[in-house]
Design a protein around this motif. Structure first.
Motif, PDB file in Angstrom:
ATOM      1  N   GLN A   1       7.058  -2.119  -5.810  1.00 48.54           N
ATOM      2  CA  GLN A   1       6.459  -2.669  -7.017  1.00 48.54           C
ATOM      3  C   GLN A   1       5.174  -3.399  -6.634  1.00 48.54           C
ATOM      4  OE1 GLN A   1       9.165  -3.832 -10.196  1.00 48.54           O
ATOM      5  NE2 GLN A   1       8.453  -5.907  -9.847  1.00 48.54           N
ATOM      6  N   ASP A   2       4.106  -3.149  -7.362  1.00 50.36           N
ATOM      7  CA  ASP A   2       2.839  -3.814  -7.088  1.00 50.36           C
ATOM      8  C   ASP A   2       2.074  -3.989  -8.398  1.00 50.36           C
ATOM      9  OD1 ASP A   2       1.817  -1.265  -7.668  1.00 50.36           O
ATOM     10  OD2 ASP A   2       1.376  -0.787  -5.585  1.00 50.36           O
ATOM     11  N   ASN A   3       0.816  -4.381  -8.296  1.00 51.21           N
ATOM     12  CA  ASN A   3       0.005  -4.610  -9.496  1.00 51.21           C
ATOM     13  C   ASN A   3      -0.213  -3.346 -10.315  1.00 51.21           C
ATOM     14  OD1 ASN A   3      -0.227  -7.316  -8.956  1.00 51.21           O
ATOM     15  ND2 ASN A   3      -2.162  -7.105  -7.853  1.00 51.21           N
ATOM     16  N   GLU A   4      -0.253  -2.208  -9.634  1.00 49.75           N
ATOM     17  CA  GLU A   4      -0.433  -0.945 -10.349  1.00 49.75           C
ATOM     18  C   GLU A   4       0.858  -0.482 -11.022  1.00 49.75           C
ATOM     19  OE1 GLU A   4      -2.368   2.104  -8.071  1.00 49.75           O
ATOM     20  OE2 GLU A   4      -3.699   0.640  -7.140  1.00 49.75           O
TER      21      GLU A   4
ATOM     22  N   PRO B   1       3.796  -2.728 -11.992  1.00 47.04           N
ATOM     23  CA  PRO B   1       4.503  -4.012 -12.044  1.00 47.04           C
ATOM     24  C   PRO B   1       5.955  -3.914 -12.534  1.00 47.04           C
ATOM     25  CG  PRO B   1       2.952  -3.848 -13.851  1.00 47.04           C
ATOM     26  CD  PRO B   1       2.724  -2.647 -12.965  1.00 47.04           C
TER      27      PRO B   1
ATOM     28  N   GLU C   1       7.589 -14.183 -15.925  1.00 47.05           N
ATOM     29  CA  GLU C   1       6.291 -13.505 -15.897  1.00 47.05           C
ATOM     30  C   GLU C   1       5.482 -13.794 -17.152  1.00 47.05           C
ATOM     31  OE1 GLU C   1       7.008  -9.337 -15.266  1.00 47.05           O
ATOM     32  OE2 GLU C   1       8.016  -9.698 -13.364  1.00 47.05           O
TER      33      GLU C   1
END
Length: 142
Positions: free
Chosen positions: A34-37, A39, A140
């Motif tokens: 999971q990352d910013n691209e 989420p 979040e």
């Protein structure tokens, strides 16, 4: 302050999933993807698992009630085992392994009992992860 408390609650919830052996390392590996691209990657994977796995469980359960020597039973148990192991569903996978052992040994009652425990563990996993994701999502959004 509230953010710190929420972050601690998320951490405690997550930790308890591992301490209670509901989840294992594979879940951590998915989390790392999971990352910013992407989420919501982990939540999307879990949503897919919880959309598909109950169908397979229902097929297995029905097959056990109708005819134990159902030719596809082994296939469906292995399919469920693969998808459960791939998300790190430790206790679910253990019950599938138990059902497979009973199935191989021709122990219909043992297999039925293992599938009942499998369904319980699957429900526990679903409920615990839903709570975890709800709290994480509320963090979040703050």
């Amino acid at each position: 302050m509230e953010s710190d408390l929420l972050r601690q609650q998320i951490s405690n919830m997550r930790q308890s999933l591992f301490v209670e052996e509901i989840l294992e390392y594979q879940f951590l590996q998915l989390e790392q993807l999971q990352d910013n691209e992407n989420p919501n990657f982990l939540q999307e994977i879990m949503t897919l698992y919880f959309r598909e796995s109950p169908k397979t469980i229902a097929i297995i359960d029905q097959a056990l009630e109708e005819h134990f020597n159902f030719p596809g039973m082994h296939k469906y148990l292995h399919q469920l085992k693969g998808s459960s192991a791939s998300i790190g569903a430790n206790k679910v996978t253990k019950e599938i392994n138990q059902a497979l052992e009973c199935f191989k040994g021709g122990d219909i009652q043992g297999c039925k009992a293992a599938v009942q425990r499998l369904k319980q563990e699957h429900n526990i996993l679903r409920n615990r992860l839903e709570s975890y994701f709800q709290v994480s999502l509320s963090h979040e959004n703050n």
